[in-house]
Motif scaffolding. Structure first.
Motif, short mmCIF file in Angstrom:
data_model
loop_
_atom_site.label_atom_id
_atom_site.label_comp_id
_atom_site.label_asym_id
_atom_site.label_seq_id
_atom_site.Cartn_x
_atom_site.Cartn_y
_atom_site.Cartn_z
N UNK B 67 0.44 39.87 38.97
CA UNK B 67 0.38 40.45 37.63
C UNK B 67 -0.37 39.52 36.69
N UNK B 69 -2.07 39.55 32.73
CA UNK B 69 -2.33 40.24 31.47
C UNK B 69 -3.70 39.89 30.90
N UNK B 143 11.22 45.51 37.75
CA UNK B 143 10.99 44.06 37.62
C UNK B 143 9.67 43.77 36.92
N UNK B 146 10.16 44.06 33.15
CA UNK B 146 10.88 42.92 32.55
C UNK B 146 9.99 41.68 32.58
N UNK B 147 9.30 41.51 33.68
CA UNK B 147 8.45 40.33 33.85
C UNK B 147 7.36 40.27 32.78
N UNK B 148 6.73 41.44 32.53
CA UNK B 148 5.62 41.44 31.56
C UNK B 148 6.09 41.79 30.15
N UNK B 149 7.37 42.07 30.01
CA UNK B 149 7.95 42.40 28.70
C UNK B 149 7.30 43.65 28.10
N UNK B 150 7.11 44.65 28.95
CA UNK B 150 6.65 45.96 28.48
C UNK B 150 7.45 47.03 29.20
#
Lengths: 662, 175
Positions: B67, B69, B143, B146-150
């Motif tokens: 992942x 961004x 997951x 949550x991991x990328x906060x989106x």
């Protein structure tokens, strides 16, 4: 007036004249530090599984304390919770109870015994912790990016308060054990950094939100630890100046510098400037990163705070930190891996014995071992983690002086020669080449920092000369020479032989030797197959790809780089992809024909690969001379690639072990 | 001996499809076992959906290291969409990820899917196949979100029995 623990006068030492800024005093809070050298807290997995200090841990630290010649010597970070959520390494020292104080005191005493300043570090490993339990703790439940780490559970406000108190209690135990300086670890993904980062702190309460909220727990820890330390024990903190977590929306550079200012406002007496997390996708400290690449971050930190700034990160030699301290862009030279490789490095610099420094080659084997629950070891320092064993640390003089013939002046032969000669043997090193270094002469030409490997040979040459080793370069050892000299012992360190290709066409004119390619002696076409997928093959493939060749790496191992430690291997995989190198693992060459080769997979599939040139890097043990020596009844040892082709580390370790026993 | 390309490719092609066939059938064999152990009161579809969730959770962990961004929201969504389509292809389907009209919207389209046929062989209702696929992807995204906060969502928009035609899932970022 600042508190002075030990008097040091460097004025008569040559190193203090060459590097005056490294050996000038500074005050950390109220503590006088006679020089600018610090052994940075480093985990080594040498302590008991119960967190208690062992003899190995004490002796490891004693050597490093001797090395800093009066400077700061920090023991590894201690975990502070009985539940073990903050424990990141199986052999990490603990300080969650008073029962640990006597063991910790042994380390403080060992450091003081060398007239150095004993540093104590508080380290809850947070996201990188819970090595022995099911789940770790952190500000938020953000899934782990890497499977080797345990799942996270969000801490309650009460648990955060408890964690702060654990820091205070552990600091008090450190002081009772006799430590002189206190440090809070807030780096690389440990708990403090988890609180600070927008990536891992998603809290909406007082301990989350903007950077001030995310720093609240850290500020409270600094203030509470300061209170327990009093005015005479400086409290520092290690903080990320750049997280290198942009890909997962971590902190901005501005936010990182805000954390520095807030740490200073909270009362920190110094900051150790770090960068990157273990989850970062960018390399920070591996050999492919140029020396001094990150030192500008220390300068930037100094522009934001007034307290002293310390930094490590790819500064292996004294000239750069000396220059930067002189320019007021840095205050302390932190040293970690360089003192794993040579614990006495700064001492040798001070004494004008720089040529005797065994330099770190930035391979990161030390880190790879820690994450696999193994004790620390060093790629090029065979004594590392054996400091408590006198047989290793200081091999005894030989009971009977022997005349030893060492065949091969590569890293295995030179290491063996230096130790054996130091122990009193008469050592003769032969090599058919005119120069020492063996196959490292060629290997050092591989890209991405492999020239640094040559420092190993430079060190060994000096140590051999000082020990009185006699060199016979340009002399090929034959059966006749052995019969003529009839030494007491022969050590075969001849390096490997290169494999023959079994399939048809094995005598093709397309075949060239790896060593000739690496020195530019062999003519290489535009399409190249490199046969052998271990480190020599990878280095050669990258060397040729950099020249614009189309390279295919073909080898028998299941994965390329089987002999490269995992902490460095990922770099090679990326570089090979970036350089367009095609890799076929777990295959054999079935045939060489006019167009190229036919590759055969382990399960029988076959396909053609076109090429003009085939470079042979696949190696085998070297059996030559073995029978001759045995038939003469001479004591025989075979070491390095001649025994089993492996890597530089195995050559050095083999050489040392035989050198200390022969 | 010269390489007979047709022979080599055919061997590989058969081996790949045999492996995919076995993977699919193994899922349904285990489904039988799980349903038996769950007892008569359990709804077999719930058991299968729970299995899909467990698969998705584990697959999600494998996706996290990739992942990134830095490619921006659209780039990120497309990479994620391609990862989900790729997963379907590994399972024997023929799936693609296509950019939707709205920013951050990606459609995962599967034009051929062997799973309904395997389901039929084991007497499993074919609608369960599409629901399991949807549930598995939802679990993958848990997951990742949550991991990328989106907040990432995926929903099944169209499912074709026996895998004929096109199955479509919509991947999007919820506000």
């Amino acid at each position: 007036m600042a508190k002075t623990l030990f008097e040091w006068d460097y004025s008569e030492y040559p190193g203090a004249k060459s590097y005056p800024h490294l050996f000038k005093p500074i005050e950390l809070g109220n503590l006088y530090v006679p020089n600018r050298i610090k052994y940075a807290a480093t985990e080594e997995n040498l302590n008991g599984l119960d967190g208690l200090i062992t003899d190995s841990g004490v002796e490891y630290m004693r050597q490093r304390a001797r090395g800093v010649v009066g400077g700061l010597c920090f023991m590894q970070g201690v975990f502070m919770d009985e539940a073990g959520k903050g424990q990141g390494y199986v052999g990490q020292a603990a300080a969650w109870d008073d029962k640990f104080i006597p063991g910790l005191a042994r380390i403080a005493d060992a450091i003081h015994g060398e007239k150095a300043i004993a540093g104590f570090q508080l380290m809850d490993c947070g996201r990188v912790g819970a090595v022995e339990v099911e789940a770790g703790h952190g500000p938020s439940t953000v899934p782990q990016r890497l499977r080797i780490f345990k799942p996270m559970v969000e801490m309650t406000s009460a648990e955060i308060k408890e964690m702060i108190q654990q820091h205070v209690d552990a600091a008090r135990r450190g002081i009772e054990a006799g430590f002189d300086a206190m440090e809070i670890s807030g780096i690389v993904g440990y708990l403090i950094s988890n609180f600070i980062s927008s990536y891992t702190n998603r809290r909406t309460d007082e301990y989350g939100g903007d950077i001030r909220g995310r720093m609240k727990a850290v500020v409270e820890i600094i203030q509470a630890v300061k209170a327990v330390c009093g005015p005479d024990i400086p409290v520092g903190i290690r903080l990320c100046s750049e997280e290198l977590l942009d890909d997962v929306r971590g902190n901005t550079l501005e936010e990182s510098m805000e954390t520095y200012k807030m740490a200073e406002e909270a009362g920190a007496d110094y900051i150790s400037c770090t960068l990157g997390w273990q989850e970062s996708i960018y390399p920070v400290i591996s050999r492919d990163i140029p020396m001094g690449n990150w030192v500008h971050l220390a300068k930037r930190a100094k522009e934001h705070v007034k307290i002293p700034i310390q930094m490590a990160y790819r500064m292996f030699k004294p000239d750069l930190p000396n220059e930067k301290i002189g320019a007021n862009e840095l205050d302390f030279w932190e040293i970690c891996r360089s003192m794993i490789a040579d614990p006495l490095m700064p001492k040798k610099v001070l004494e004008g014995r720089e040529e005797e420094v065994r330099h770190c080659v930035a391979c990161n084997l030390c880190l790879a071992r820690l994450f696999r629950d193994a004790p620390m070891t060093c790629y090029i320092n065979p004594v590392c983690a054996h400091e408590a064993n006198p047989e290793f640390a200081d091999p005894a003089a030989a009971e009977e002086e022997k005349e030893i013939m060492i065949v091969g002046a590569g890293p295995a032969g030179l290491e063996c020669a230096a130790i054996a000669a130091r122990r009193g043997h008469e050592v003769h090193v032969y090599d058919k080449r005119d120069v020492i270094g063996g196959t490292l002469n060629e290997a050092k030409n591989a890209p991405y920092g492999d020239d640094e490997l040559w420092t190993c040979i430079e060190y060994q040459q000096v140590m051999c000369e000082k020990a009185g080793v006699t060199f016979h370069l340009g002399t090929e050892v034959t059966a006749e020479l052995i019969e003529e000299k009839m030494p007491d012992s022969v050590v075969l360190a001849t390096g490997p032989v290169y494999s023959k290709i079994e399939g048809s066409g094995g005598d093709s004119a397309k075949l060239v030797n790896l060593l000739d390619v690496m020195t530019g002696k062999a003519e290489v076409g535009e399409k190249v197959i490199v046969w052998g997928n271990r480190k020599p093959g990878i280095g050669c493939a990258l060397h040729l790809a950099k020249q614009g060749k189309k390279v295919t790496l073909v080898g028998k191992d299941k994965t390329a780089g089987f002999d490269v430690n995992p902490s460095f291997k990922w770099r090679y995989m990326i570089y090979m992809r970036q350089n367009g190198i095609v890799i076929y693992n777990d295959v054999d060459i079935e045939e060489i024909n006019d167009e190229g080769i036919v590759v055969k997979s382990f399960d029988g599939y076959r396909w053609p690969v076109n090429c003009d040139t085939i470079v042979v890097s696949q190696r085998e043990p070297n059996e030559s001379l073995k029978k001759v020596v045995q038939s003469e009844g001479i004591e025989l040892f075979v070491i390095g690639d001649a025994l089993i082709p492996r890597n530089l580390s195995s050559a050095v370790h083999d050489g040392y072990r035989i050198g200390m026993r022969i | 001996m010269p390489v007979d390309a047709e022979k080599e490719i055919t061997k590989l092609y058969r081996a790949l499809h045999s492996a995919q066939d076995e993977i699919g059938k193994t899922f349904y064999r285990w489904r039988q076992v799980a349903v038996e152990f769950a007892g008569a009161d359990a709804n077999p579809q719930d058991v299968a959906l729970r299995a899909a969730e467990v698969f998705g959770k584990d697959i999600g962990k494998s996706i996290l290291p990739r992942m990134n961004w830095l490619k921006g929201e659209e780039g990120f969504m497309m990479i994620l969409g391609k990862a989900l389509a790729g997963l379907w292809n590994t399972d024997g389907g023929r799936a693609t990820a296509e950019k939707g009209e709205n920013p951050g919207e990606v459609f995962i389209k599967c034009s051929r899917d062997p799973w309904p046929s395997w389901a039929k062989q084991f007497g499993v209702p074919m609608e369960e196949v599409a629901l399991c696929r949807e549930r598995m992807y939802q679990a993958v995204l848990e997951d990742v979100s949550v991991f990328m906060n989106i907040s990432l969502k995926i929903e099944l928009q169209k499912a074709i029995p026996r895998g004929q035609g096109e199955t479509i899932l919509r991947l999007y970022k919820a506000e």
